[in-house]
Design a protein around this motif. Sequence first.
Motif, PDB file in Angstrom:
ATOM      1  N   THR A  32       0.831  -1.204   0.000  1.00 15.13           N
ATOM      2  CA  THR A  32       0.000   0.000   0.000  1.00 15.13           C
ATOM      3  C   THR A  32       0.862   1.249   0.000  1.00 15.13           C
ATOM      4  N   ALA A  33       0.294   2.331  -0.484  1.00 12.76           N
ATOM      5  CA  ALA A  33       0.920   3.644  -0.456  1.00 12.76           C
ATOM      6  C   ALA A  33      -0.167   4.677  -0.222  1.00 12.76           C
ATOM      7  N   THR A  34       0.231   5.891   0.104  1.00 15.79           N
ATOM      8  CA  THR A  34      -0.727   6.953   0.444  1.00 15.79           C
ATOM      9  C   THR A  34      -0.563   8.133  -0.498  1.00 15.79           C
ATOM     10  N   LEU A  35      -1.688   8.604  -0.997  1.00 12.94           N
ATOM     11  CA  LEU A  35      -1.735   9.801  -1.843  1.00 12.94           C
ATOM     12  C   LEU A  35      -2.503  10.871  -1.077  1.00 12.94           C
ATOM     13  N   SER A  36      -1.872  12.000  -0.783  1.00 11.78           N
ATOM     14  CA  SER A  36      -2.521  13.028   0.034  1.00 11.78           C
ATOM     15  C   SER A  36      -2.536  14.371  -0.684  1.00 11.78           C
ATOM     16  N   GLY A  37      -3.330  15.287  -0.154  1.00  8.86           N
ATOM     17  CA  GLY A  37      -3.430  16.615  -0.746  1.00  8.86           C
ATOM     18  C   GLY A  37      -4.544  17.405  -0.107  1.00  8.86           C
ATOM     19  N   ASN A  38      -5.097  18.375  -0.850  1.00  4.16           N
ATOM     20  CA  ASN A  38      -6.140  19.255  -0.323  1.00  4.16           C
ATOM     21  C   ASN A  38      -7.213  19.515  -1.368  1.00  4.16           C
ATOM     22  N   LEU A  39      -8.465  19.627  -0.905  1.00  2.00           N
ATOM     23  CA  LEU A  39      -9.559  20.129  -1.725  1.00  2.00           C
ATOM     24  C   LEU A  39      -9.618  21.644  -1.544  1.00  2.00           C
ATOM     25  N   VAL A  40      -9.658  22.390  -2.650  1.00  2.00           N
ATOM     26  CA  VAL A  40      -9.677  23.849  -2.573  1.00  2.00           C
ATOM     27  C   VAL A  40     -10.667  24.409  -3.591  1.00  2.00           C
ATOM     28  N   TYR A  41     -11.103  25.648  -3.368  1.00  2.00           N
ATOM     29  CA  TYR A  41     -11.790  26.437  -4.389  1.00  2.00           C
ATOM     30  C   TYR A  41     -11.494  27.896  -4.123  1.00  2.00           C
ATOM     31  N   LEU A  42     -11.650  28.734  -5.161  1.00  2.00           N
ATOM     32  CA  LEU A  42     -11.218  30.123  -5.078  1.00  2.00           C
ATOM     33  C   LEU A  42     -12.250  31.079  -4.490  1.00  2.00           C
ATOM     34  N   PRO A  43     -13.558  30.991  -4.851  1.00  2.00           N
ATOM     35  CA  PRO A  43     -14.522  31.966  -4.315  1.00  2.00           C
ATOM     36  C   PRO A  43     -14.587  31.923  -2.796  1.00  2.00           C
ATOM     37  N   ARG A  44     -14.781  33.073  -2.197  1.00  2.00           N
ATOM     38  CA  ARG A  44     -14.868  33.150  -0.732  1.00  2.00           C
ATOM     39  C   ARG A  44     -16.299  32.879  -0.291  1.00  2.00           C
ATOM     40  N   ILE A  45     -16.673  31.619  -0.367  1.00  2.00           N
ATOM     41  CA  ILE A  45     -18.021  31.174  -0.013  1.00  2.00           C
ATOM     42  C   ILE A  45     -17.889  30.099   1.055  1.00  2.00           C
ATOM     43  N   GLU A  78     -17.436  19.036   9.295  1.00  2.00           N
ATOM     44  CA  GLU A  78     -17.610  19.459  10.684  1.00  2.00           C
ATOM     45  C   GLU A  78     -17.296  20.948  10.886  1.00  2.00           C
ATOM     46  N   GLY A  79     -17.785  21.760   9.969  1.00  2.00           N
ATOM     47  CA  GLY A  79     -17.604  23.195  10.082  1.00  2.00           C
ATOM     48  C   GLY A  79     -16.298  23.715   9.519  1.00  2.00           C
ATOM     49  N   ARG A  80     -15.377  22.837   9.141  1.00  2.00           N
ATOM     50  CA  ARG A  80     -14.109  23.286   8.576  1.00  2.00           C
ATOM     51  C   ARG A  80     -14.316  23.845   7.174  1.00  2.00           C
ATOM     52  N   GLN A  81     -13.432  24.722   6.753  1.00  2.00           N
ATOM     53  CA  GLN A  81     -13.499  25.341   5.440  1.00  2.00           C
ATOM     54  C   GLN A  81     -12.266  24.926   4.628  1.00  2.00           C
ATOM     55  N   VAL A  82     -12.305  25.210   3.324  1.00  2.00           N
ATOM     56  CA  VAL A  82     -11.159  24.871   2.480  1.00  2.00           C
ATOM     57  C   VAL A  82      -9.945  25.699   2.894  1.00  2.00           C
ATOM     58  N   PRO A  83      -8.732  25.128   2.722  1.00  2.00           N
ATOM     59  CA  PRO A  83      -8.429  23.824   2.130  1.00  2.00           C
ATOM     60  C   PRO A  83      -8.760  22.663   3.068  1.00  2.00           C
ATOM     61  N   LEU A  84      -9.337  21.596   2.493  1.00  3.32           N
ATOM     62  CA  LEU A  84      -9.699  20.415   3.257  1.00  3.32           C
ATOM     63  C   LEU A  84      -8.708  19.298   2.916  1.00  3.32           C
ATOM     64  N   PRO A  85      -7.916  18.839   3.865  1.00  4.23           N
ATOM     65  CA  PRO A  85      -6.933  17.792   3.571  1.00  4.23           C
ATOM     66  C   PRO A  85      -7.592  16.429   3.360  1.00  4.23           C
ATOM     67  N   PHE A  86      -6.994  15.617   2.480  1.00  2.00           N
ATOM     68  CA  PHE A  86      -7.461  14.252   2.259  1.00  2.00           C
ATOM     69  C   PHE A  86      -6.260  13.316   2.201  1.00  2.00           C
ATOM     70  N   SER A  87      -6.529  12.016   2.374  1.00  2.00           N
ATOM     71  CA  SER A  87      -5.487  10.999   2.327  1.00  2.00           C
ATOM     72  C   SER A  87      -6.087   9.710   1.785  1.00  2.00           C
ATOM     73  N   LEU A  88      -5.557   9.227   0.658  1.00  2.00           N
ATOM     74  CA  LEU A  88      -6.060   8.027   0.006  1.00  2.00           C
ATOM     75  C   LEU A  88      -5.014   6.920   0.088  1.00  2.00           C
ATOM     76  N   GLU A  89      -5.385   5.787   0.660  1.00  2.56           N
ATOM     77  CA  GLU A  89      -4.504   4.627   0.700  1.00  2.56           C
ATOM     78  C   GLU A  89      -4.880   3.676  -0.426  1.00  2.56           C
ATOM     79  N   TYR A  90      -3.902   3.330  -1.269  1.00  5.07           N
ATOM     80  CA  TYR A  90      -4.198   2.512  -2.448  1.00  5.07           C
ATOM     81  C   TYR A  90      -3.223   1.346  -2.539  1.00  5.07           C
ATOM     82  N   ASP A  91      -3.612   0.347  -3.329  1.00  3.34           N
ATOM     83  CA  ASP A  91      -2.815  -0.858  -3.542  1.00  3.34           C
ATOM     84  C   ASP A  91      -1.801  -0.583  -4.647  1.00  3.34           C
ATOM     85  N   THR A  92      -0.522  -0.605  -4.313  1.00  2.00           N
ATOM     86  CA  THR A  92       0.512  -0.295  -5.305  1.00  2.00           C
ATOM     87  C   THR A  92       0.538  -1.318  -6.439  1.00  2.00           C
ATOM     88  N   ALA A  93       0.120  -2.553  -6.146  1.00  2.00           N
ATOM     89  CA  ALA A  93       0.128  -3.583  -7.183  1.00  2.00           C
ATOM     90  C   ALA A  93      -0.905  -3.310  -8.272  1.00  2.00           C
TER      91      ALA A  93
END
Length: 337
Positions: A32-45, A78-93
Amino acid sequence: MHTLRLAPLALLFAFTLAGCSEEQAANEQAGTATLSGNLVYLPRIALPEDARASVRLEDVSLADAPAETLAEQNFATEGRQVPLPFSLEYDTAAIEPSHRYAVRGEIRDAAGTLLWTTTEHHGVLTQGQPGDDIEIRLEQVESAPAGPSTLVYRCTPQDGEPFEFVVQYHDGRLGLWLPDSFELPYQELPQVISASGARFENEQARVWSKGDTALLEVAGQDYGECVEDRAAGLREDARLRGVTLRATGNEPGWVLEVTAGQQIRFNYNYGANELLLPTPEALPDDAGYRAASADHRLEVSVSQERCQDDMSGEEFPYRVLVTLDDQQFRGCGTRLD
Protein backbone atom coordinates in the motif's frame (compact mmCIF):
# COMPACT_ATOMS: atom_id res chain seq x y z
CA MET A 1 45.32 -5.31 13.52
CA HIS A 2 43.53 -3.33 10.86
CA THR A 3 41.33 -6.32 10.00
CA LEU A 4 40.31 -6.70 13.63
CA ARG A 5 39.44 -3.00 13.94
CA LEU A 6 37.32 -2.95 10.74
CA ALA A 7 35.44 -6.14 11.48
CA PRO A 8 32.97 -4.56 13.98
CA LEU A 9 32.19 -1.77 11.48
CA ALA A 10 31.61 -4.25 8.70
CA LEU A 11 29.38 -6.29 10.95
CA LEU A 12 27.38 -3.21 11.94
CA PHE A 13 26.95 -2.26 8.26
CA ALA A 14 25.73 -5.78 7.48
CA PHE A 15 23.19 -5.59 10.30
CA THR A 16 21.99 -2.19 9.02
CA LEU A 17 21.48 -3.53 5.50
CA ALA A 18 19.62 -6.49 6.90
CA GLY A 19 17.34 -4.14 8.86
CA CYS A 20 16.62 -1.96 5.80
CA SER A 21 15.90 -5.03 3.70
CA GLU A 22 13.45 -6.32 6.29
CA GLU A 23 11.63 -2.93 6.41
CA GLN A 24 11.49 -2.70 2.62
CA ALA A 25 10.22 -6.26 2.40
CA ALA A 26 7.53 -5.46 4.95
CA ASN A 27 6.39 -2.42 2.92
CA GLU A 28 6.35 -4.45 -0.28
CA GLN A 29 4.41 -7.18 1.46
CA ALA A 30 1.86 -4.64 2.71
CA GLY A 31 1.56 -3.35 -0.88
CA THR A 32 0.00 0.00 0.00
CA ALA A 33 0.92 3.64 -0.46
CA THR A 34 -0.73 6.95 0.44
CA LEU A 35 -1.73 9.80 -1.84
CA SER A 36 -2.52 13.03 0.03
CA GLY A 37 -3.43 16.62 -0.75
CA ASN A 38 -6.14 19.25 -0.32
CA LEU A 39 -9.56 20.13 -1.73
CA VAL A 40 -9.68 23.85 -2.57
CA TYR A 41 -11.79 26.44 -4.39
CA LEU A 42 -11.22 30.12 -5.08
CA PRO A 43 -14.52 31.97 -4.32
CA ARG A 44 -14.87 33.15 -0.73
CA ILE A 45 -18.02 31.17 -0.01
CA ALA A 46 -18.47 29.35 3.27
CA LEU A 47 -19.43 25.69 3.38
CA PRO A 48 -22.43 24.57 5.45
CA GLU A 49 -21.38 23.17 8.81
CA ASP A 50 -22.87 19.79 7.89
CA ALA A 51 -21.18 19.50 4.47
CA ARG A 52 -19.55 16.22 3.44
CA ALA A 53 -16.56 15.75 1.13
CA SER A 54 -15.39 12.79 -0.93
CA VAL A 55 -12.22 12.10 -2.92
CA ARG A 56 -11.58 9.23 -5.35
CA LEU A 57 -8.49 7.83 -7.07
CA GLU A 58 -9.55 6.53 -10.48
CA ASP A 59 -8.05 4.65 -13.43
CA VAL A 60 -9.06 6.80 -16.40
CA SER A 61 -7.08 4.98 -19.09
CA LEU A 62 -10.11 4.03 -21.19
CA ALA A 63 -11.87 7.04 -22.70
CA ASP A 64 -14.94 5.04 -23.75
CA ALA A 65 -15.48 3.21 -20.45
CA PRO A 66 -16.40 4.26 -16.90
CA ALA A 67 -13.44 5.10 -14.66
CA GLU A 68 -12.42 2.40 -12.18
CA THR A 69 -12.22 3.58 -8.57
CA LEU A 70 -9.06 2.36 -6.81
CA ALA A 71 -9.42 4.27 -3.53
CA GLU A 72 -12.00 6.55 -1.93
CA GLN A 73 -12.29 8.72 1.18
CA ASN A 74 -15.52 10.22 2.53
CA PHE A 75 -15.59 12.56 5.50
CA ALA A 76 -17.70 15.18 7.28
CA THR A 77 -16.24 18.69 7.17
CA GLU A 78 -17.61 19.46 10.68
CA GLY A 79 -17.60 23.20 10.08
CA ARG A 80 -14.11 23.29 8.58
CA GLN A 81 -13.50 25.34 5.44
CA VAL A 82 -11.16 24.87 2.48
CA PRO A 83 -8.43 23.82 2.13
CA LEU A 84 -9.70 20.41 3.26
CA PRO A 85 -6.93 17.79 3.57
CA PHE A 86 -7.46 14.25 2.26
CA SER A 87 -5.49 11.00 2.33
CA LEU A 88 -6.06 8.03 0.01
CA GLU A 89 -4.50 4.63 0.70
CA TYR A 90 -4.20 2.51 -2.45
CA ASP A 91 -2.81 -0.86 -3.54
CA THR A 92 0.51 -0.29 -5.31
CA ALA A 93 0.13 -3.58 -7.18
CA ALA A 94 -2.94 -2.16 -8.94
CA ILE A 95 -0.95 0.67 -10.52
CA GLU A 96 0.20 0.03 -14.10
CA PRO A 97 2.89 2.40 -15.46
CA SER A 98 1.17 2.48 -18.87
CA HIS A 99 -2.20 3.51 -17.41
CA ARG A 100 -3.50 6.99 -16.64
CA TYR A 101 -4.78 7.87 -13.16
CA ALA A 102 -6.61 10.91 -11.76
CA VAL A 103 -8.19 12.15 -8.54
CA ARG A 104 -11.67 13.61 -8.30
CA GLY A 105 -13.32 15.49 -5.46
CA GLU A 106 -16.73 16.83 -4.54
CA ILE A 107 -18.58 18.45 -1.64
CA ARG A 108 -22.27 17.94 -0.87
CA ASP A 109 -24.66 19.29 1.74
CA ALA A 110 -26.40 17.12 4.33
CA ALA A 111 -29.29 16.45 1.93
CA GLY A 112 -26.90 15.14 -0.72
CA THR A 113 -27.09 18.17 -3.01
CA LEU A 114 -23.86 18.63 -4.96
CA LEU A 115 -22.28 21.99 -4.10
CA TRP A 116 -18.70 21.80 -5.45
CA THR A 117 -17.10 19.34 -7.87
CA THR A 118 -14.06 18.63 -10.06
CA THR A 119 -14.35 20.01 -13.60
CA GLU A 120 -10.80 19.41 -14.85
CA HIS A 121 -8.36 16.51 -15.04
CA HIS A 122 -6.00 16.07 -12.06
CA GLY A 123 -3.49 13.45 -13.20
CA VAL A 124 -1.45 11.52 -10.64
CA LEU A 125 1.09 8.70 -10.13
CA THR A 126 2.17 7.74 -13.68
CA GLN A 127 3.44 9.34 -16.89
CA GLY A 128 5.23 12.16 -15.13
CA GLN A 129 2.26 13.16 -12.92
CA PRO A 130 2.76 13.96 -9.20
CA GLY A 131 2.58 11.20 -6.61
CA ASP A 132 1.66 13.26 -3.55
CA ASP A 133 0.75 16.76 -2.26
CA ILE A 134 -2.12 17.07 -4.76
CA GLU A 135 -4.32 20.17 -4.96
CA ILE A 136 -7.80 19.40 -6.30
CA ARG A 137 -9.49 22.59 -7.42
CA LEU A 138 -13.29 22.49 -7.28
CA GLU A 139 -15.90 24.58 -9.10
CA GLN A 140 -19.27 25.60 -7.71
CA VAL A 141 -22.33 23.78 -9.04
CA GLU A 142 -25.06 26.18 -10.13
CA SER A 143 -28.35 24.85 -8.85
CA ALA A 144 -31.74 25.83 -10.20
CA PRO A 145 -33.29 28.54 -8.02
CA ALA A 146 -36.31 27.62 -5.91
CA GLY A 147 -38.15 30.78 -6.96
CA PRO A 148 -37.91 33.25 -9.84
CA SER A 149 -34.44 33.96 -11.20
CA THR A 150 -33.95 37.44 -12.65
CA LEU A 151 -31.27 38.22 -15.23
CA VAL A 152 -30.27 41.34 -17.15
CA TYR A 153 -28.74 41.06 -20.63
CA ARG A 154 -26.87 43.83 -22.46
CA CYS A 155 -27.11 43.85 -26.27
CA THR A 156 -24.91 45.68 -28.77
CA PRO A 157 -26.59 45.35 -32.19
CA GLN A 158 -24.67 46.16 -35.37
CA ASP A 159 -27.34 48.67 -36.30
CA GLY A 160 -28.78 50.79 -33.51
CA GLU A 161 -27.99 51.80 -29.97
CA PRO A 162 -26.99 49.35 -27.23
CA PHE A 163 -29.80 48.36 -24.90
CA GLU A 164 -30.60 45.93 -22.10
CA PHE A 165 -33.56 43.70 -21.34
CA VAL A 166 -34.74 41.80 -18.26
CA VAL A 167 -35.91 38.20 -17.99
CA GLN A 168 -37.26 36.21 -15.09
CA TYR A 169 -37.37 32.41 -15.08
CA HIS A 170 -40.14 30.73 -13.13
CA ASP A 171 -42.03 27.42 -13.38
CA GLY A 172 -40.81 26.61 -16.89
CA ARG A 173 -41.75 30.02 -18.29
CA LEU A 174 -39.84 33.21 -18.94
CA GLY A 175 -41.03 36.74 -18.22
CA LEU A 176 -39.58 39.33 -20.60
CA TRP A 177 -39.28 43.09 -20.11
CA LEU A 178 -38.03 45.07 -23.12
CA PRO A 179 -37.12 48.79 -23.37
CA ASP A 180 -40.00 51.17 -24.14
CA SER A 181 -38.60 51.71 -27.64
CA PHE A 182 -39.76 48.21 -28.63
CA GLU A 183 -43.38 49.18 -27.86
CA LEU A 184 -43.99 45.62 -26.67
CA PRO A 185 -45.49 45.13 -23.20
CA TYR A 186 -44.40 42.47 -20.73
CA GLN A 187 -44.40 39.02 -22.31
CA GLU A 188 -44.54 35.51 -20.88
CA LEU A 189 -42.73 33.02 -23.08
CA PRO A 190 -43.27 29.27 -22.68
CA GLN A 191 -40.24 26.99 -22.93
CA VAL A 192 -39.85 24.97 -26.13
CA ILE A 193 -37.67 21.98 -26.98
CA SER A 194 -34.10 22.92 -27.85
CA ALA A 195 -31.03 20.90 -28.83
CA SER A 196 -28.90 23.07 -26.53
CA GLY A 197 -29.41 25.86 -24.02
CA ALA A 198 -32.83 27.05 -22.82
CA ARG A 199 -35.24 28.39 -25.46
CA PHE A 200 -38.45 30.35 -24.78
CA GLU A 201 -40.73 31.87 -27.40
CA ASN A 202 -44.18 33.02 -28.41
CA GLU A 203 -45.52 34.79 -31.51
CA GLN A 204 -43.95 38.09 -30.45
CA ALA A 205 -40.49 37.24 -29.17
CA ARG A 206 -37.84 34.56 -28.66
CA VAL A 207 -35.06 34.29 -26.06
CA TRP A 208 -32.49 31.51 -26.42
CA SER A 209 -29.98 31.44 -23.55
CA LYS A 210 -26.70 29.55 -23.51
CA GLY A 211 -24.42 30.02 -20.51
CA ASP A 212 -23.99 33.74 -19.86
CA THR A 213 -25.26 34.84 -23.30
CA ALA A 214 -28.70 34.98 -24.94
CA LEU A 215 -30.06 35.39 -28.46
CA LEU A 216 -32.99 37.81 -28.69
CA GLU A 217 -35.49 37.96 -31.53
CA VAL A 218 -38.44 40.38 -31.54
CA ALA A 219 -41.03 40.61 -34.32
CA GLY A 220 -38.78 38.63 -36.63
CA GLN A 221 -35.71 40.82 -36.07
CA ASP A 222 -32.58 39.24 -34.64
CA TYR A 223 -30.53 41.32 -32.17
CA GLY A 224 -27.53 39.02 -32.02
CA GLU A 225 -25.75 37.74 -28.97
CA CYS A 226 -26.47 39.58 -25.71
CA VAL A 227 -24.27 39.21 -22.62
CA GLU A 228 -25.52 38.74 -19.06
CA ASP A 229 -24.75 41.52 -16.57
CA ARG A 230 -24.80 39.58 -13.31
CA ALA A 231 -24.53 42.58 -10.99
CA ALA A 232 -27.40 44.36 -12.75
CA GLY A 233 -29.45 41.16 -12.55
CA LEU A 234 -29.00 40.91 -8.80
CA ARG A 235 -30.16 44.52 -8.37
CA GLU A 236 -33.15 44.03 -10.66
CA ASP A 237 -34.14 40.87 -8.83
CA ALA A 238 -34.00 42.80 -5.54
CA ARG A 239 -36.07 45.65 -6.98
CA LEU A 240 -38.76 43.24 -8.16
CA ARG A 241 -38.86 41.81 -4.62
CA GLY A 242 -39.55 45.28 -3.20
CA VAL A 243 -36.01 46.07 -1.98
CA THR A 244 -35.37 49.84 -1.85
CA LEU A 245 -31.65 49.81 -0.95
CA ARG A 246 -29.08 47.17 -1.83
CA ALA A 247 -25.45 47.41 -0.75
CA THR A 248 -22.40 45.13 -0.81
CA GLY A 249 -18.89 45.11 0.62
CA ASN A 250 -15.75 43.01 0.97
CA GLU A 251 -13.32 41.70 3.58
CA PRO A 252 -15.42 39.99 4.82
CA GLY A 253 -18.02 39.78 2.04
CA TRP A 254 -21.47 41.09 2.92
CA VAL A 255 -24.83 41.98 1.32
CA LEU A 256 -27.48 44.30 2.75
CA GLU A 257 -31.07 44.59 1.48
CA VAL A 258 -33.55 47.07 2.95
CA THR A 259 -37.26 46.76 2.25
CA ALA A 260 -38.54 50.10 3.52
CA GLY A 261 -40.94 49.77 6.47
CA GLN A 262 -40.73 45.98 6.37
CA GLN A 263 -37.32 44.47 7.05
CA ILE A 264 -33.53 44.61 6.78
CA ARG A 265 -31.70 41.49 5.63
CA PHE A 266 -27.96 41.50 6.38
CA ASN A 267 -25.85 38.60 5.08
CA TYR A 268 -22.21 38.76 6.22
CA ASN A 269 -18.95 36.83 6.71
CA TYR A 270 -19.13 35.53 3.12
CA GLY A 271 -22.62 34.14 3.67
CA ALA A 272 -21.85 32.29 6.90
CA ASN A 273 -24.16 34.57 8.93
CA GLU A 274 -27.49 36.18 8.18
CA LEU A 275 -29.57 38.59 10.24
CA LEU A 276 -33.19 39.50 9.54
CA LEU A 277 -34.57 42.52 11.42
CA PRO A 278 -38.21 43.64 11.01
CA THR A 279 -39.66 47.17 10.76
CA PRO A 280 -36.53 49.29 10.26
CA GLU A 281 -36.67 52.96 11.26
CA ALA A 282 -35.69 55.47 8.55
CA LEU A 283 -33.17 58.08 9.70
CA PRO A 284 -33.85 61.79 8.97
CA ASP A 285 -32.86 63.25 5.58
CA ASP A 286 -32.54 59.79 3.96
CA ALA A 287 -29.35 59.25 5.95
CA GLY A 288 -30.01 55.55 6.49
CA TYR A 289 -31.87 53.09 8.69
CA ARG A 290 -31.85 51.69 12.20
CA ALA A 291 -33.21 48.39 13.50
CA ALA A 292 -32.76 46.13 16.52
CA SER A 293 -33.64 42.74 17.91
CA ALA A 294 -33.28 41.23 21.36
CA ASP A 295 -29.67 40.30 20.55
CA HIS A 296 -28.41 42.83 17.99
CA ARG A 297 -28.42 46.50 17.03
CA LEU A 298 -27.89 47.48 13.41
CA GLU A 299 -27.51 50.94 11.86
CA VAL A 300 -27.09 51.73 8.17
CA SER A 301 -25.52 55.07 7.20
CA VAL A 302 -25.99 56.13 3.57
CA SER A 303 -24.18 59.06 1.95
CA GLN A 304 -24.66 60.15 -1.65
CA GLU A 305 -21.14 60.13 -3.00
CA ARG A 306 -19.35 58.13 -5.67
CA CYS A 307 -18.20 54.74 -4.38
CA GLN A 308 -16.08 52.14 -6.16
CA ASP A 309 -16.07 48.46 -5.24
CA ASP A 310 -12.47 47.65 -4.32
CA MET A 311 -12.64 44.18 -5.86
CA SER A 312 -14.79 44.45 -9.01
CA GLY A 313 -14.09 48.12 -9.76
CA GLU A 314 -17.83 48.75 -10.29
CA GLU A 315 -19.00 52.24 -9.40
CA PHE A 316 -22.04 53.01 -7.25
CA PRO A 317 -23.86 56.28 -6.39
CA TYR A 318 -23.86 55.71 -2.60
CA ARG A 319 -21.31 54.97 0.10
CA VAL A 320 -22.73 52.71 2.83
CA LEU A 321 -21.55 51.99 6.37
CA VAL A 322 -23.22 49.16 8.30
CA THR A 323 -22.66 49.02 12.05
CA LEU A 324 -23.67 45.71 13.62
CA ASP A 325 -23.31 46.02 17.40
CA ASP A 326 -19.66 47.18 17.63
CA GLN A 327 -18.49 45.86 14.23
CA GLN A 328 -18.38 48.05 11.10
CA PHE A 329 -18.78 46.99 7.44
CA ARG A 330 -17.95 49.47 4.66
CA GLY A 331 -19.18 49.22 1.09
CA CYS A 332 -21.20 50.67 -1.77
CA GLY A 333 -24.88 50.68 -2.62
CA THR A 334 -27.74 51.62 -4.92
CA ARG A 335 -31.25 52.87 -4.15
CA LEU A 336 -33.81 50.85 -6.09
CA ASP A 337 -37.03 52.79 -5.34
